[in-house]
Design an enzyme around this catalytic site. Structure first.
Site, mmCIF file in Angstrom:
data_model
loop_
_atom_site.group_PDB
_atom_site.id
_atom_site.type_symbol
_atom_site.label_atom_id
_atom_site.label_comp_id
_atom_site.label_asym_id
_atom_site.label_seq_id
_atom_site.Cartn_x
_atom_site.Cartn_y
_atom_site.Cartn_z
ATOM 1 N N ASP A 108 0.788 -1.232 0.000
ATOM 2 C CA ASP A 108 0.000 0.000 0.000
ATOM 3 C C ASP A 108 0.819 1.281 0.000
ATOM 4 O O ASP A 108 0.263 2.356 0.198
ATOM 5 C CB ASP A 108 -0.950 0.008 1.201
ATOM 6 C CG ASP A 108 -0.221 -0.085 2.532
ATOM 7 O OD1 ASP A 108 0.963 -0.449 2.533
ATOM 8 O OD2 ASP A 108 -0.847 0.206 3.560
ATOM 9 N N GLU A 109 2.117 1.210 -0.237
ATOM 10 C CA GLU A 109 2.891 2.447 -0.286
ATOM 11 C C GLU A 109 4.108 2.293 -1.184
ATOM 12 O O GLU A 109 4.630 1.196 -1.378
ATOM 13 C CB GLU A 109 3.324 2.882 1.114
ATOM 14 C CG GLU A 109 4.209 1.895 1.832
ATOM 15 C CD GLU A 109 4.688 2.420 3.191
ATOM 16 O OE1 GLU A 109 5.020 3.630 3.282
ATOM 17 O OE2 GLU A 109 4.733 1.623 4.132
#
Length: 411
Positions: A108-109
């Site tokens: 997610d990043e």
């Protein structure tokens, strides 16, 4: 480059409450309500929570039982790692359509170096806004973006802009941005290091910045002291490193009560092998090495691994290896708290000539598991599963009809 982004070519993009946001997208009736993704039962752990739940003090790695005491109206969902991996793949593909310099940190990043994308898409601020709009339009979730001249500051900026925001920290603004932050905001400052720094009266990054580097090195060690001194002055020379390959993936389960029945362990290993294989297929990888982790009731932990002759993404093959590793331990009714299965030494499936090595039986297994993947994407996780996993023997001490709790570990 416009004045609003001069000297800022690094973006850190972070999905907001990623797992929970994807679940709310799938269950729109839960929008605006507290949602927790994680395991149920006494040993379940929160892996993600919506901001509605966080307002009650719920956070990742917190025991689910405590989270529900803080927020008793929350909806608890077990999570679907294959779905999260699919959404992550789409988001990372969007990033790579903007710049080839993408460094994923997790599902997610990621960091992006957008120094070469300006002519096509505008300055880094415009690119950050473009990313936020595209992620929301295409995935139905929000993300936060930090824009700065270094990875360290960009990551802090994205954290400060959450949720659903964008923050620019220009080079001339770095000291004003950094120095009021608590020392725990610095990369490399864990709980023990923070305790040491606080004992020295160093509460903010500014306090730490004005301490001589040698003093820091005596307090926390030579390498760590030098590292923290540099960060406190905003110095982070690291470049964005694109496409860092995945090295491993896996799943583990903490039992509701300690288990001493090998049949229960075997079923759990099968479940974990299926989950791990699904993650491999969702990311387009094969594994060369299978490892298991066993944690006993006294928290003693051991691991064992075996390298395969042919890389695979077939759950049954992972399970056969994991079970053989477990059985070779010769445990005699040992009380076990946790088991895990991990795939290591990952290789790209598309670049690996494996199909000629497979016999008809292995082809059939893989085709069946691919069909199960398609069913899971359409009907939800667990729509198709091995017959052995449909009915599980109860965990000793948990009652005669206790069903297995949802996964209690993993991000």
């Amino acid at each position: 480059m416009s004045d609003r982004a001069t000297g800022c070519t690094v973006l850190h993009v972070d999905m907001d409450a990623f797992f929970a946001s994807v679940e709310v997208r799938r269950h729109p009736e839960l929008a605006g309500t507290p949602v927790i993704v994680g395991g149920a039962g006494n040993r379940g752990v929160v892996t993600s929570a919506t901001y509605e739940a966080r307002r009650y003090g719920v956070h990742s790695a917190m025991p689910t039982s405590r989270a529900l005491r803080l927020c008793p109206t929350a909806t608890v969902l077990p999570g679907d790692m294959a779905l999260y991996a699919e959404v992550s793949r789409s988001v990372m593909a969007l990033f790579r359509s903007i710049t080839p310099l993408v460094e994923p940190l997790s599902l997610d990043e990621a960091f992006l170096d957008v120094s070469g994308a300006g002519r096509r898409l505008g300055d880094p601020v415009a690119i950050g806004e473009y990313i936020r709009g595209r992620v929301f339009d295409e995935q139905g979730i929000t993300c936060s973006v930090g824009v700065a001249g270094s990875k360290f500051v960009a990551k802090l900026a994205s954290t400060r802009s959450k949720p659903d925001g964008l923050l620019v920290v220009r080079p001339a603004e770095v000291m004003d941005f950094l120095h009021p932050l608590p020392v725990g905001a610095l990369w490399g400052v864990g709980a023990k290091t923070e305790e040491v720094l606080l004992r020295l009266g160093l509460r903010t990054v500014g306090d730490l910045a004005h301490v001589p580097a040698r003093t820091l090195q005596r307090a926390v060690g030579q390498a760590a002291g030098a590292h923290l001194h540099e960060l406190a002055w905003g110095r982070d020379p690291r470049r964005v490193v694109p496409d860092e390959p995945d090295r491993s993936t896996g799943a583990e389960e903490t039992f509701g009560t300690d288990v001493d029945d090998p049949a229960v362990i075997h079923r759990e290993l099968l479940h974990l092998a299926e989950r791990t294989a699904g993650r491999l297929r969702s990311t387009g990888h094969l594994t060369r090495t299978v490892s298991i982790k066993v944690r006993f009731a006294d928290f003693t932990t051991i691991t064992r691994s075996r390298t395969l002759k042919v890389p695979t993404d077939v759950g049954q093959e992972l399970y056969d290896t994991a079970r053989a590793l477990f059985d070779a331990l010769g445990l005699d009714r040992a009380r076990i708290r946790l088991v895990g299965v991990r795939a290591e030494g990952l290789v790209e499936a598309a670049a690996t000539a494996r199909q000629l090595e497979l016999g008809a039986r292995e082809h059939g297994r893989r085709d069946a598991e691919l069909a199960a993947d398609r069913a899971a994407r359409r009907f939800g996780a667990g729509a198709v599963r091995p017959a052995t996993l449909i009915t599980r023997t109860h965990v000793p001490g948990a009652g005669p009809s206790r069903r297995r709790p949802p996964p209690g570990t993993g991000r």
